[in-house]
Each structure stands twice: as structure tokens, then as C-alpha cells.
Design a protein around this motif. Structure first.
Motif, PDB file in Angstrom:
ATOM      1  N   SER A 183     -10.262  -1.439   4.623  1.00  0.00           N
ATOM      2  CA  SER A 183      -9.712  -2.400   4.521  1.00  0.00           C
ATOM      3  C   SER A 183      -7.861  -2.410   4.386  1.00  0.00           C
ATOM      4  O   SER A 183      -7.613  -1.551   3.928  1.00  0.00           O
ATOM      5  CB  SER A 183     -10.396  -3.753   4.316  1.00  0.00           C
ATOM      6  OG  SER A 183     -10.492  -3.303   2.738  1.00  0.00           O
ATOM      7  N   THR A 184      -7.379  -3.646   4.500  1.00  0.00           N
ATOM      8  CA  THR A 184      -6.203  -3.166   4.925  1.00  0.00           C
ATOM      9  C   THR A 184      -6.185  -3.522   2.536  1.00  0.00           C
ATOM     10  O   THR A 184      -4.852  -2.687   2.126  1.00  0.00           O
ATOM     11  CB  THR A 184      -5.302  -5.004   5.067  1.00  0.00           C
ATOM     12  OG1 THR A 184      -4.935  -4.539   6.513  1.00  0.00           O
ATOM     13  CG2 THR A 184      -3.188  -4.895   4.702  1.00  0.00           C
ATOM     14  N   ARG A 185      -6.516  -3.903   2.136  1.00  0.00           N
ATOM     15  CA  ARG A 185      -6.670  -4.432   0.555  1.00  0.00           C
ATOM     16  C   ARG A 185      -6.735  -2.984   0.405  1.00  0.00           C
ATOM     17  O   ARG A 185      -6.375  -2.766  -0.902  1.00  0.00           O
ATOM     18  CB  ARG A 185      -7.747  -4.967   0.174  1.00  0.00           C
ATOM     19  CG  ARG A 185      -7.458  -5.781  -1.105  1.00  0.00           C
ATOM     20  CD  ARG A 185      -8.666  -6.439  -1.551  1.00  0.00           C
ATOM     21  NE  ARG A 185      -9.044  -6.829  -3.294  1.00  0.00           N
ATOM     22  CZ  ARG A 185      -9.541  -7.278  -3.691  1.00  0.00           C
ATOM     23  NH1 ARG A 185     -10.604  -8.429  -3.335  1.00  0.00           N
ATOM     24  NH2 ARG A 185      -9.802  -7.842  -4.735  1.00  0.00           N
ATOM     25  N   ALA A 186      -8.154  -1.647   0.798  1.00  0.00           N
ATOM     26  CA  ALA A 186      -7.851  -0.725   0.229  1.00  0.00           C
ATOM     27  C   ALA A 186      -7.171   0.315   0.501  1.00  0.00           C
ATOM     28  O   ALA A 186      -6.014   0.965  -0.606  1.00  0.00           O
ATOM     29  CB  ALA A 186      -8.960   0.007   0.824  1.00  0.00           C
ATOM     30  N   ILE A 187      -6.058   0.028   1.411  1.00  0.00           N
ATOM     31  CA  ILE A 187      -4.798   0.558   1.599  1.00  0.00           C
ATOM     32  C   ILE A 187      -3.562   0.883   0.008  1.00  0.00           C
ATOM     33  O   ILE A 187      -3.260   1.401   0.174  1.00  0.00           O
ATOM     34  CB  ILE A 187      -3.745   0.516   2.767  1.00  0.00           C
ATOM     35  CG1 ILE A 187      -4.893   0.999   4.429  1.00  0.00           C
ATOM     36  CG2 ILE A 187      -2.555   0.594   3.164  1.00  0.00           C
ATOM     37  CD1 ILE A 187      -4.799   1.847   4.516  1.00  0.00           C
ATOM     38  N   THR A 188      -3.792  -1.348   0.325  1.00  0.00           N
ATOM     39  CA  THR A 188      -2.581  -1.242  -1.172  1.00  0.00           C
ATOM     40  C   THR A 188      -2.978  -0.649  -2.172  1.00  0.00           C
ATOM     41  O   THR A 188      -2.376  -0.447  -2.715  1.00  0.00           O
ATOM     42  CB  THR A 188      -2.877  -2.936  -1.369  1.00  0.00           C
ATOM     43  OG1 THR A 188      -2.319  -3.292   0.337  1.00  0.00           O
ATOM     44  CG2 THR A 188      -1.920  -3.723  -1.546  1.00  0.00           C
ATOM     45  N   TYR A 189      -4.515  -0.656  -2.244  1.00  0.00           N
ATOM     46  CA  TYR A 189      -5.832   0.013  -3.916  1.00  0.00           C
ATOM     47  C   TYR A 189      -4.707   1.089  -3.736  1.00  0.00           C
ATOM     48  O   TYR A 189      -4.255   1.796  -5.149  1.00  0.00           O
ATOM     49  CB  TYR A 189      -7.076  -0.365  -4.004  1.00  0.00           C
ATOM     50  CG  TYR A 189      -7.108   0.473  -4.960  1.00  0.00           C
ATOM     51  CD1 TYR A 189      -7.088  -0.716  -6.281  1.00  0.00           C
ATOM     52  CD2 TYR A 189      -7.841   0.823  -4.640  1.00  0.00           C
ATOM     53  CE1 TYR A 189      -7.423   0.794  -7.102  1.00  0.00           C
ATOM     54  CE2 TYR A 189      -8.084   2.016  -5.558  1.00  0.00           C
ATOM     55  CZ  TYR A 189      -8.281   1.987  -7.246  1.00  0.00           C
ATOM     56  OH  TYR A 189      -8.745   2.252  -8.007  1.00  0.00           O
ATOM     57  N   ARG A 190      -4.842   2.014  -2.550  1.00  0.00           N
ATOM     58  CA  ARG A 190      -4.461   3.228  -3.064  1.00  0.00           C
ATOM     59  C   ARG A 190      -2.940   3.398  -2.742  1.00  0.00           C
ATOM     60  O   ARG A 190      -3.023   4.773  -3.803  1.00  0.00           O
ATOM     61  CB  ARG A 190      -5.428   4.218  -1.501  1.00  0.00           C
ATOM     62  CG  ARG A 190      -6.758   3.979  -1.051  1.00  0.00           C
ATOM     63  CD  ARG A 190      -7.054   4.919  -0.304  1.00  0.00           C
ATOM     64  NE  ARG A 190      -8.682   4.279   0.514  1.00  0.00           N
ATOM     65  CZ  ARG A 190      -8.741   5.689   0.979  1.00  0.00           C
ATOM     66  NH1 ARG A 190      -8.357   6.105   2.023  1.00  0.00           N
ATOM     67  NH2 ARG A 190     -10.768   5.535   1.502  1.00  0.00           N
ATOM     68  N   LEU A 191      -2.477   3.237  -2.196  1.00  0.00           N
ATOM     69  CA  LEU A 191      -1.464   3.230  -2.725  1.00  0.00           C
ATOM     70  C   LEU A 191      -0.456   3.105  -3.415  1.00  0.00           C
ATOM     71  O   LEU A 191       0.375   3.461  -4.205  1.00  0.00           O
ATOM     72  CB  LEU A 191      -0.513   2.254  -1.439  1.00  0.00           C
ATOM     73  CG  LEU A 191      -0.219   2.829  -0.114  1.00  0.00           C
ATOM     74  CD1 LEU A 191       0.344   1.861   0.840  1.00  0.00           C
ATOM     75  CD2 LEU A 191       0.256   4.586   0.567  1.00  0.00           C
ATOM     76  N   GLU A 192      -1.083   1.715  -4.451  1.00  0.00           N
ATOM     77  CA  GLU A 192      -0.849   1.444  -6.170  1.00  0.00           C
ATOM     78  C   GLU A 192      -1.402   2.020  -6.493  1.00  0.00           C
ATOM     79  O   GLU A 192       0.060   2.771  -7.250  1.00  0.00           O
ATOM     80  CB  GLU A 192      -1.114  -0.054  -6.344  1.00  0.00           C
ATOM     81  CG  GLU A 192      -1.259  -0.181  -7.589  1.00  0.00           C
ATOM     82  CD  GLU A 192       0.476  -0.089  -7.927  1.00  0.00           C
ATOM     83  OE1 GLU A 192       0.742   0.215  -8.821  1.00  0.00           O
ATOM     84  OE2 GLU A 192       0.839  -0.015  -7.767  1.00  0.00           O
ATOM     85  N   ARG A 193      -2.200   3.477  -6.335  1.00  0.00           N
ATOM     86  CA  ARG A 193      -3.066   4.303  -6.835  1.00  0.00           C
ATOM     87  C   ARG A 193      -2.066   5.503  -6.786  1.00  0.00           C
ATOM     88  O   ARG A 193      -1.541   6.577  -7.897  1.00  0.00           O
ATOM     89  CB  ARG A 193      -4.677   4.981  -6.659  1.00  0.00           C
ATOM     90  CG  ARG A 193      -5.308   6.369  -7.544  1.00  0.00           C
ATOM     91  CD  ARG A 193      -5.181   5.476  -8.424  1.00  0.00           C
ATOM     92  NE  ARG A 193      -6.065   6.534  -9.521  1.00  0.00           N
ATOM     93  CZ  ARG A 193      -6.239   6.499 -10.412  1.00  0.00           C
ATOM     94  NH1 ARG A 193      -4.905   5.804 -11.172  1.00  0.00           N
ATOM     95  NH2 ARG A 193      -7.366   7.749 -11.433  1.00  0.00           N
ATOM     96  N   ILE A 194      -1.295   6.184  -5.923  1.00  0.00           N
ATOM     97  CA  ILE A 194      -0.641   6.990  -6.099  1.00  0.00           C
ATOM     98  C   ILE A 194       0.584   6.757  -6.376  1.00  0.00           C
ATOM     99  O   ILE A 194       1.069   7.726  -7.139  1.00  0.00           O
ATOM    100  CB  ILE A 194      -0.363   7.286  -3.956  1.00  0.00           C
ATOM    101  CG1 ILE A 194      -1.416   7.769  -3.522  1.00  0.00           C
ATOM    102  CG2 ILE A 194       1.147   7.910  -3.858  1.00  0.00           C
ATOM    103  CD1 ILE A 194      -1.358   7.352  -1.497  1.00  0.00           C
ATOM    104  N   ARG A 195       1.392   5.708  -5.992  1.00  0.00           N
ATOM    105  CA  ARG A 195       2.749   5.202  -7.849  1.00  0.00           C
ATOM    106  C   ARG A 195       2.160   5.560  -8.561  1.00  0.00           C
ATOM    107  O   ARG A 195       3.066   6.128  -9.237  1.00  0.00           O
ATOM    108  CB  ARG A 195       3.234   4.132  -7.124  1.00  0.00           C
ATOM    109  CG  ARG A 195       4.265   3.825  -7.556  1.00  0.00           C
ATOM    110  CD  ARG A 195       4.517   2.109  -7.682  1.00  0.00           C
ATOM    111  NE  ARG A 195       4.010   1.793  -8.261  1.00  0.00           N
ATOM    112  CZ  ARG A 195       3.991   1.351 -10.139  1.00  0.00           C
ATOM    113  NH1 ARG A 195       4.472   2.716 -10.247  1.00  0.00           N
ATOM    114  NH2 ARG A 195       3.092   0.775 -10.677  1.00  0.00           N
TER     115      ARG A 195
END
Length: 355
Positions: A304-316
Motif C-alpha cells: 500500500s501507499t501507506r506502507a511506503i510512507t511508513y517505511r520512508l519515515e522509518r528510514i529517515r
């Protein structure tokens, strides 16, 4: 017999020494009714092979034999039939041997050419003018091509039919299909790829840059093969990879210490993520490949797009780098490419010695 030999040789152009054994067989058969013996047949095979080596067409040799039988007559056509078979067998074996010698010479030439040891005279024999700039295109099948695979000959014939025999060299080497052509034939690489696509179920093609002279062919060949290797290591989806599009990666690898340091510093913290760094690396790759479009990246990964957003925040949070910041994005993207080149995280960074 000498007068008959002279008449037949004059009428057909076949040297008398090739027909002497045949006339002796005809004379013996006419006198005794017996067919040629083994020694006679062996002698005729040798004559057939000599005719092939001297470039006498088989039809001309056959015409000379029939002409001799016509002159001598005497019911010896059983001997004629057996003699003609022996002539043809020797002739054809000589031609097969010549083909085998040519194939071996070609194999040796290709090996020498791709190691920078070919000379201009041999190159011209095989259709290459080494003073020109050449581009080498390499195809890697899913399984290495066996020696003598008919696909090689088929593709070469198709390429030669379009571009001419003095412009194209197609050969198999180290399980790869290799095509060298002048840089001026801009359509040749695409045509070669078309035939590869038609002949192989699974494949990947690398295209080297244009380089001058025999050493240039070696350089272009290595670039083409390296392009395929880089594509596999980086997980690139394209089936056709051009060395000119991948120039940044050899530059990165030249300073391996710097790349190891970059990957360790920027991406090392991802090892603390639940599930390890691989899912987060895949997320970054998908986002970069989609030019920052989260929806497209989600489709690539099947999440999901939400999962992408979550992962990018985790990376940051883990690394301190954000893909949305232009400067930090470049650092992250370079680090991800370096990680793929170093095969990290599957291969620990400590396994990369200083160079």
C-alpha cells in the motif's frame, strides 16, 4: 590409357593425375567384370579429396568420369557407379575437414581478438577492418550456449545478409553470444538484439561503447559484458543495458573504500530495523525508480501507499536522511547503488578489503 586421359583432361579441364586410377578401374572391370576392390576405392577417395583441395567442382569431376566411361564403354558402368561414390566420399570429407579447420581458426581468432592479440591480416580474413571504430554487443542466455550451437550460425547468416560479410562478426565465447560491428552501422546492435530475442527464451544484452582498432574491440567487449554484470548486481529490470548509460558505476567502484564508508555510514543504521535492511532498501529503490511517486512505488512492490510512507519515515528516523530532500536524496540513492554493487547486506562490508 594415356591417350584417353589426355582427351578427357582436355575436354573437361580435370588434371590427368586425378583420373588415372579411375581409368585403371574401368579397364580392369571391363576385362574381368569385377567391381573395384578396397585399395582401388581408397585411391579414388584420395583423388576426390585432392580435387576438393584444388578447387575443382564436384560436377566437373563427375562429368570427367562419365566422359571417360563413354570413351572406354565396355559395360563397366557398375565400376563407374562405385568409383563415383568413392570420388564423392573423398571430396566431401575434404570439404568437411576444411570447414572444421576454418571453424577452429575462427575460434582461435575470436579468442585472440577479445584478448587484444589479433592481427589485421587475420581480421580481414574474417571480415573485420581493425582500423575502424567497432561496437561489441554481448548476449547472455539463461544457460551457456553449447559449442556449435546452430543459433550462432543462424544469427550470423541473418546479420551478414543485411549488413554484409565484411562488417559483422558473430561468435560464441564463454557461454556468451558476441557480435562485433562497425560503429557506423548504428542499426546493427538493435538487429542483433532482435535475433537474440527471437532465438532465446531468457536473455540479457549488454552494449559496449564505440572504440577504435583491435584494442577498442577488447574494450567494447568488456564494457558490454560488465554492463550485464552491473545490471544483475543492481537488480535493473531492463533486458538491454548500454555501457554508456552505466558509466557512473565503474567510477563508484574505483574508490571502493569510499563506497564502503558511504554504505556503512548512511545505510548501516538500517540493520536495526525489524526484518533487516532489505525491505527498506527495496523501498528506496522503488521510490527512486518511480521519481518519488509513492503510488507507483507501491505498485512496484505490491504494497500500500501507506506502507511506503511508513517505511520512508522509518528510514529517515534511522539514518537521518530523507528521500524528499534533494541533497539527502542524492546521498541516499548513491548509497543504495553502492550497496547493490557491494552486494550488501547479503555480503558483509568487512568482506570488501581495501584496494
Amino acid at each position: 590409357m594415356d591417350s584417353v586421359l589426355a582427351r578427357v583432361s582436355e575436354a573437361t579441364g580435370v588434371p590427368a593425375d586425378l583420373l588415372g586410377g579411375f581409368l585403371a578401374v574401368l579397364a580392369a572391370s571391363a576385362a574381368t567384370g569385377r567391381l573395384p576392390g578396397r585399395a582401388d576405392v581408397d585411391g579414388l577417395r584420395e583423388s576426390g579429396a585432392l580435387a576438393a583441395e584444388r578447387g575443382i567442382p564436384l560436377r566437373v569431376l563427375a562429368d570427367a568420369c562419365l566422359h571417360a566411361a563413354e570413351i572406354t564403354s565396355g559395360g563397366a558402368f557398375g565400376a563407374v557407379r562405385r568409383s563415383m561414390a568413392a570420388f564423392a566420399e573423398g571430396y566431401e570429407e575434404a570439404q568437411r575437414a576444411a570447414i572444421r579447420r576454418e571453424e577452429e581458426a575462427r575460434r582461435v581468432f575470436v579468442d585472440d581478438l577479445l584478448q587484444g592479440r589479433a592481427d589485421a591480416e587475420r581480421a580481414e580474413h574474417f571480415g573485420l577492418r581493425l582500423a575502424e571504430a567497432y561496437v561489441v554487443t554481448v548476449a547472455r542466455p539463461a544457460a551457456p550456449l553449447p559449442p556449435g550451437d546452430p543459433l550462432v550460425r543462424r544469427i550470423e547468416q541473418a546479420m551478414v545478409a543485411r549488413f554484409g560479410s565484411h562488417n559483422i562478426l558473430v561468435a560464441a565465447r564463454d557461454g556468451l553470444l558476441v557480435c562485433a560491428c562497425p560503429a557506423s552501422l548504428t542499426a546493427a546492435s538493435g538487429e542483433f538484439t532482435h535475433h537474440v530475442r527471437s532465438g532465446l527464451d531468457a536473455w540479457r544484452v549488454g552494449v559496449g561503447r564505440a572504440h577504435q582498432g583491435p584494442g577498442g574491440i577488447v574494450t567494447s567487449y568488456r564494457e558490454a559484458a560488465n554492463a550485464i554484470d552491473l545490471g544483475e548486481r543492481l537488480g535493473l529490470r531492463a533486458q538491454v543495458l548500454k555501457a554508456s548509460d552505466l558509466l557512473v558505476f565503474p567510477v563508484l567502484l574505483r574508490d571502493r573504500n569510499a563506497i564502503v564508508d558511504l554504505v556503512s555510514t548512511v545505510l548501516g543504521p538500517l540493520t536495526a530495523a525489524r526484518g533487516g535492511p532489505e525491505p527498506l532498501l527495496e523501498t528506496l529503490e522503488a521510490v527512486f525508480a518511480s521519481q518519488g511517486n509513492h503510488t507507483a512505488a507501491a505498485r512496484r512492490l505490491g504494497i500500500s501507499t501507506r506502507a511506503i510512507t511508513y517505511r520512508l519515515e522509518r528510514i529517515r528516523r534511522l539514518t537521518g536522511f530523507s528521500p524528499t530532500d534533494p541533497t539527502q536524496r542524492f546521498t541516499l540513492e548513491t548509497a543504495v547503488l553502492g550497496a547493490r554493487l557491494l552486494e550488501w547486506p547479503a555480503r558483509p562490508l568487512r568482506d570488501h578489503p581495501e584496494r
